[in-house]
Design an enzyme around this catalytic site. Structure first.
Site, PDB file in Angstrom:
ATOM      1  N   LYS A 139       0.786  -1.108  -0.111  1.00  0.00           N
ATOM      2  CA  LYS A 139      -0.069  -0.103  -0.039  1.00  0.00           C
ATOM      3  C   LYS A 139       0.742   1.280   0.041  1.00  0.00           C
ATOM      4  O   LYS A 139       0.423   2.235  -0.552  1.00  0.00           O
ATOM      5  CB  LYS A 139      -0.794  -0.032   1.336  1.00  0.00           C
ATOM      6  CG  LYS A 139      -2.152  -0.975   0.831  1.00  0.00           C
ATOM      7  CD  LYS A 139      -2.854  -1.201   2.093  1.00  0.00           C
ATOM      8  CE  LYS A 139      -3.979  -2.098   2.169  1.00  0.00           C
ATOM      9  NZ  LYS A 139      -5.016  -2.530   3.132  1.00  0.00           N
ATOM     10  N   ARG A 143       0.883   4.377  -2.585  1.00  0.00           N
ATOM     11  CA  ARG A 143       0.713   5.760  -2.136  1.00  0.00           C
ATOM     12  C   ARG A 143       1.900   6.682  -2.700  1.00  0.00           C
ATOM     13  O   ARG A 143       1.823   7.673  -3.107  1.00  0.00           O
ATOM     14  CB  ARG A 143       0.947   5.780  -0.693  1.00  0.00           C
ATOM     15  CG  ARG A 143      -0.385   5.412  -0.016  1.00  0.00           C
ATOM     16  CD  ARG A 143      -0.092   5.800   1.674  1.00  0.00           C
ATOM     17  NE  ARG A 143      -1.437   5.501   2.354  1.00  0.00           N
ATOM     18  CZ  ARG A 143      -1.889   5.875   3.583  1.00  0.00           C
ATOM     19  NH1 ARG A 143      -0.716   6.546   4.252  1.00  0.00           N
ATOM     20  NH2 ARG A 143      -2.721   5.546   4.197  1.00  0.00           N
TER      21      ARG A 143
END
Length: 313
Positions: A139, A143
């Site tokens: 993740k 990002r």
């Protein structure tokens, strides 16, 4: 009345995705749902997509294997929300989202992107143990790609999905509450945060036109739902009018059990470990670079966990 955004939801037939479609429509957005050719003859997903269409959503055909089709789909809307299901294989979800980031960057028209997170804030999980940290690391890769591409974003940290955690009284491998016994993680007193999945969707949709949430993390921390495992059990005991037999699993015992499981199971158990032994969801204060959803949107009457548990009676 302010003009509502056009919203594209990717992964709309999934567990959270179908709730996001419903919330988007209910809040008056022109809602588009991605229909992937790879769906094939999955009749349940096809019927769900058709039901969205009946409710007023528009179906947009595009494939992650066809960059141009993704770009064209993105160009039709203002906001993109990705709810592609998380799987514990590094090559899947991260690659799909990176392809989506590339399409959003090329389209150049998106005013807000919500990537597929909706759980524990990965930015606070740098010390997570293996192998579960892979989901947080992935993740963070997404990002970085979003921020490097200068795509406007909102990250939604919804903490614990009630259906997965509260239904099973916070026990791994359980989604229905026992009327006889429960195993506590340690002393069962570490605080966690539980949110009804429909409420997660409502809060997420609220953020997309809100300047206060632009390029920020939004935490879902409904005050009444900040509970320990023991407190969840006590809510259930009150509802059924009896005490459960309780045993306890020490931290080391939990780790020993985890080591005996397969890779995918270990990834999932790592999340339980950090939540219920280390209190990773509540051991920090929300800073100036983030917002708390129940304070931003007091008009949403979120589901309290004692009411949530009543469905299991």
């Amino acid at each position: 009345m302010a003009v509502k955004s056009k919203v594209l939801i990717i992964g709309g037939t999934g567990y959270l995705g179908k709730r996001l479609v419903k919330a988007s429509l209910e809040q008056g957005h022109e809602t588009y749902v991605l229909k992937r050719p790879e769906i094939g003859v999955d009749i349940e997903k096809i019927q769900m997509l058709l039901s969205f269409k009946k409710q007023g959503a528009r179906l947009v055909t595009a494939s992650f294997d066809d960059h141009r089709s993704l770009v064209e789909a993105v160009k039709q809307v203002d906001v993109v929300i990705c709810a592609v299901s998380g799987v514990h294989i590094r090559s899947h979800q991260i690659l799909l989202q990176l392809k989506l980031v590339d399409a959003i960057k090329e389209a150049g028209n998106i005013k807000r992107f919500l990537p597929s997170e909706f759980g524990t804030d990965p930015a606070r999980m740098g010390n997570a143990i293996e192998p579960g940290r892979v989901t947080f690391d992935d993740k963070m890769v997404v990002r970085k790609a979003i921020e490097d591409a200068k795509i406007p974003f909102t990250y939604v940290s919804a903490n614990c999905f009630a259906g997965y955690m509260v239904g099973g009284l916070c026990q791994p491998g359980h989604i229905l509450p026992s009327r006889e016994s429960v195993v506590l993680m340690g002393d069962g007193n570490q605080k966690s945060i539980f949110v009804d999945e429909d409420d997660i969707a409502k809060y997420a949709i609220k953020t997309i036109d809100d300047p206060r949430t632009l390029n920020k993390t939004v935490y879902l921390r409904p005050p009444v739902n900040i509970l320990s495992q023991r407190e969840v059990v006590e809510l259930w005991e009150k509802l059924i009018g009896k005490q459960l037999n309780k045993s306890s699993l020490s931290e080391q015992e939990f780790l020993n059990i985890m080591k005996g499981e397969g890779y995918a199971e270990q990834v999932g158990l790592t999340h339980y470990y950090h939540i219920f032994y280390h209190g990773c969801l509540t051991n920090f204060e929300i800073g100036d670079d983030a917002e708390e959803a129940s304070l931003l949107y007091p008009d949403i009457k979120y589901t309290k966990m004692d009411d949530y548990l009543k469905q299991y009676l």
